[in-house]
Design an enzyme around this catalytic site. Structure first.
Site, PDB file in Angstrom:
ATOM      1  N   LYS A 116       0.807  -1.214   0.000  1.00  0.00           N
ATOM      2  CA  LYS A 116       0.000   0.000   0.000  1.00  0.00           C
ATOM      3  C   LYS A 116       0.843   1.268   0.000  1.00  0.00           C
ATOM      4  O   LYS A 116       0.392   2.310  -0.452  1.00  0.00           O
ATOM      5  CB  LYS A 116      -0.981  -0.038   1.168  1.00  0.00           C
ATOM      6  CG  LYS A 116      -1.934  -1.213   1.013  1.00  0.00           C
ATOM      7  CD  LYS A 116      -3.063  -1.224   1.933  1.00  0.00           C
ATOM      8  CE  LYS A 116      -4.066  -2.311   1.576  1.00  0.00           C
ATOM      9  NZ  LYS A 116      -3.491  -3.564   1.130  1.00  0.00           N
ATOM     10  N   GLU A 275      -9.826   0.927  -5.031  1.00  0.00           N
ATOM     11  CA  GLU A 275     -10.650   1.518  -3.983  1.00  0.00           C
ATOM     12  C   GLU A 275     -10.365   3.013  -3.881  1.00  0.00           C
ATOM     13  O   GLU A 275      -9.213   3.442  -3.910  1.00  0.00           O
ATOM     14  CB  GLU A 275     -10.393   0.824  -2.647  1.00  0.00           C
ATOM     15  CG  GLU A 275     -10.705  -0.658  -2.688  1.00  0.00           C
ATOM     16  CD  GLU A 275     -10.969  -1.254  -1.312  1.00  0.00           C
ATOM     17  OE1 GLU A 275     -10.878  -0.510  -0.320  1.00  0.00           O
ATOM     18  OE2 GLU A 275     -11.260  -2.455  -1.251  1.00  0.00           O
ATOM     19  N   GLU A 292      -6.243   2.252  -2.451  1.00  0.00           N
ATOM     20  CA  GLU A 292      -5.436   1.057  -2.656  1.00  0.00           C
ATOM     21  C   GLU A 292      -6.013   0.268  -3.809  1.00  0.00           C
ATOM     22  O   GLU A 292      -7.134   0.534  -4.262  1.00  0.00           O
ATOM     23  CB  GLU A 292      -5.432   0.186  -1.393  1.00  0.00           C
ATOM     24  CG  GLU A 292      -6.806  -0.303  -0.983  1.00  0.00           C
ATOM     25  CD  GLU A 292      -6.788  -1.074   0.323  1.00  0.00           C
ATOM     26  OE1 GLU A 292      -5.706  -1.236   0.891  1.00  0.00           O
ATOM     27  OE2 GLU A 292      -7.861  -1.518   0.758  1.00  0.00           O
TER      28      GLU A 292
END
Length: 670
Positions: A116, A275, A292
């Site tokens: 991430k 997302e 992410e």
């Protein structure tokens, strides 16, 4: 096309993948831990291989054992599902080295987007909006405190390899960072094998929107519309829907094209999800930020399948086999509305505490067409299954589709009324309450929905007047069935029977003096001399867990449990104690002595079964309200127990490392 696929997962997603594989004529192999030896996914597969003991680290996370199982059974492909090894670059590489197809994206894309911290750097370089934050290595708690102060509270601490709501902590103050940073690191290490943490600004009043992607190995990538996933608890999704009631066609296009550009930059193929966090106050359609990318199939993929008509698992398998996508972006459909509710093993009446144990009764609603819509249930359990502390608490996914959003939500309420689970705590009532909530129906959603609408916890959905009347009618018919009077009351078709013996029905503070007459279709239940009776058709037998009937032409379902003086009837998001009182008892009811439960306020009770990992106090210590006292680990999550009031610790009944049952007295106060 593949001849045999090994599904490297468990539960509902393993069953979901196997259903599609079987539809395509592909044989399947299941893997299982000792805890899942008799699980439905094991029975569904053509072959099954034991991996090891119950803990995931000793079974489902053992890549070498899974590859060995694939070789021994002759599987030429592995589908990882979601969670476990689905986003491990090393596993995808190992599959390639073993000559086994990985039904997912290439290792390089997993590496680029699975981290991430690195994925945010890549997104920023590609010109995608990212949430302000610190993407470097964080040394320790003191370093984290300095970073959080520079960004400005509130901030979100996230495990770099996290997902599914695990390894995340919201911090509103320095104290929150000090208490939560190390816990976030531990959760990241325990769940994902990576304890790196990053910190970013928390966008207040946000909506959580995600774009479903699908690409092939020939450079074709499309976006399959969006999903709204804003209703969450502890950063774990509870309700998902497609499309979003907030997203406009222009927003959809902008989000989709950015997501495709990002995927193309890392050579992505297979199914994946980008997302986004969206400012609910931004009406321009530009206030969205990259969060992410999940390089796997998502739990909520069925709602996308419902509005597009695509089978995403089938598409993943075809892409892994080298086939081109059979459609273009212009051919992607958006038809109707779909909603998914996650049925969890947790008790909303006790602060959503995790619940473990055996499913003594498990009766999901029938997957069927209902009017213009349909109901679908994805699960991986059956009656008698064990909900273990070792795995995710999700029991099933309930999906409804209808032409409109209101119709899809109404179908959810109807289906949830037909869902029956006994033996463990579950969130069915809570889900029904959300589906009926005026704010949900209006589409005004944020990720704070649950905290804002249920600040004092969940106590059941409010009962409307019409529902109370229906419950009263159901109660008197249940009582007549139990006593053998139902046949007499109903009479022969077309032959009215004599009025029944009077009953007094009490629901909360409401009382009804009820009489029942037979009629052609069943019975007429008279609740008031000033109103027309309810016409009821439907039968129930003693011991049946549900009463399903039609009242004045409308289908009604209620869960049924016998009590000493009547029934507990569960419908429309709440359980109601319904007492059936003969007249001579009813007149004295108000004078009966109420039994007062014992006072347990001097104890710190375990709100859930789990492992006591830490005690922050010792006998003799003085504590203040809100002070952290102990930490319980349950279902991979750390739960901090705090003092409700000031006091002095008298005795500790447990030590760190000991297992706790629900309501175990951990500490005793003076």
């Amino acid at each position: 096309m593949f001849n045999k696929i090994l599904v490297a997962n468990r539960g509902e997603i393993a069953c979901r993948v196997m259903r599609t594989a079987k539809k395509m004529g592909i044989a399947t192999v299941a893997v299982y831990s000792d805890a899942d030896a008799r699980a439905p996914h094991v029975r569904m597969a053509d072959e099954a291989v034991r991996l090891g003991p119950a803990p995931a680290a000793e079974s489902y996370l053992k890549a070498d054992l899974i590859l060995l199982a694939a070789k021994e059974t002759g599987a030429d492909a592995i589908h990882p599902g979601y969670g476990f090894l689905s986003e491990r670059e090393s596993f995808a590489k190992a599959c390639a080295e073993a000559g086994i197809a990985f039904v997912g994206p290439p290792p390089g894309a997993i590496a680029a987007m699975g981290d991430k911290i690195e994925s945010k750097k890549l997104a920023k370089e590609a010109g995608v909006n990212v949430v302000p934050g610190y993407l470097g290595e964080i040394d320790d708690t003191e370093h984290a405190v300095r970073i959080a102060s520079e960004i400005g509270y509130p901030v979100m601490m996230k495990a770099s390899a996290g997902g599914g709501g695990k390894g995340m902590r919201l911090a509103w103050s320095e104290q929150d960072v000090r208490e939560g940073f190390e816990a976030t690191k531990r959760e990241g290490l325990a769940s994902f094998g990576d304890d790196r943490v990053f910190i970013e600004k928390f966008i207040e009043s946000p909506r959580h929107i995600e774009i479903q992607l699908l690409g092939d190995q020939h450079g074709n990538i499309v976006y399959l519309n969006e999903r709204e996933c804003s209703i969450q608890r502890r950063h774990q999704k509870v309700v998902e829907e497609a499309p979003s009631p907030f997203v406009t066609p222009a927003m959809r296009k902008a989000m989709g094209e950015q997501a495709v550009a990002l995927a193309r930059a890392v050579g992505y193929y297979s199914a994946g999800t980008v997302e986004l966090i969206v400012s609910g106050a931004d009406k321009t359609g530009q206030g969205f930020y990259f969060l992410e990318m999940n390089t796997r199939l998502q739990v909520e993929h069925p709602v996308t399948e419902a509005i597009t008509g695509l089978d995403l698992v089938e598409q993943m398998i075809r892409v892994a086999a080298g086939e081109k996508l059979a459609f273009t972006q212009d051919e992607v459909k958006l038809d109707g509305w779909a909603i998914e509710n996650r049925v969890y093993a947790e008790d909303p009446y006790r602060g959503f505490l995790p619940s473990t144990g055996r499913l003594v009764r498990y009766r999901p609603p029938t997957a069927e067409t209902a009017g213009e819509g349909y109901i679908r249930v994805d699960d991986g359990v059956t009656e008698g299954s064990e909900i273990s502390m070792f795995y995710d608490p999700m029991i099933a996914k309930l999906i409804t589709w209808a032409p409109t959003r209101d119709e899809a939500a109404a179908l959810q309420v109807q289906a949830l009324d037909r869902f029956r689970i006994d033996g463990i705590g579950h969130n069915i009532d809570f889900l029904s309450a959300i589906m009926q909530h005026p704010r949900f129906r209006s589409g005004e959603l944020t990720t704070g929905f649950i905290a804002e609408e249920y600040p004092d916890g969940f106590h059941g959905a409010p009962a409307e007047e019409d529902l109370v009347r229906r419950l009263a009618a159901v109660a008197v018919l249940l009582d007549l069935d139990r006593s053998g009077r139902a046949a007499e009351i109903s009479g022969q078709l077309g032959t009215p029977a004599q009025t029944s013996t009077a009953r007094t029905i009490q629901i909360g503070e409401r009382r009804f003096d009820v009489t029942v007459d037979g009629c052609d279709s069943g019975a007429l239940v008279n609740l008031s001399p000033d109103e027309p009776p309810l016409e009821v058709s439907g039968r129930w037998r003693a011991g049946d867990p549900q009463f399903i009937a039609r009242l004045n032409g409308v289908e009604f379902a209620a869960g049924v449990d016998r009590t000493r003086t009547g029934w507990k009837l569960t419908a429309h998001g709440a359980a109601h104690l319904v007492e059936v009182l003969p007249p001579h008892v009813a007149q004295y009811r108000d004078h009966m002595i109420e039994k007062i439960p014992p006072d347990m306020s001097k104890y710190l009770l375990a709100p859930m079964p789990g492992l006591l990992t830490r005690l922050h106090v010792q006998p003799g210590d003085k504590v203040e309200a809100g002070q952290a006292l102990a930490v319980i680990e349950a279902m991979k999550m750390e739960n901090i127990l705090r003092a409700e009031r000031a006091g002095t610790v008298k005795h500790a009944h447990f030590e760190p490392g000991e297992s706790l049952s629900v309501d175990a007295a951990i500490l005793e106060f003076e």
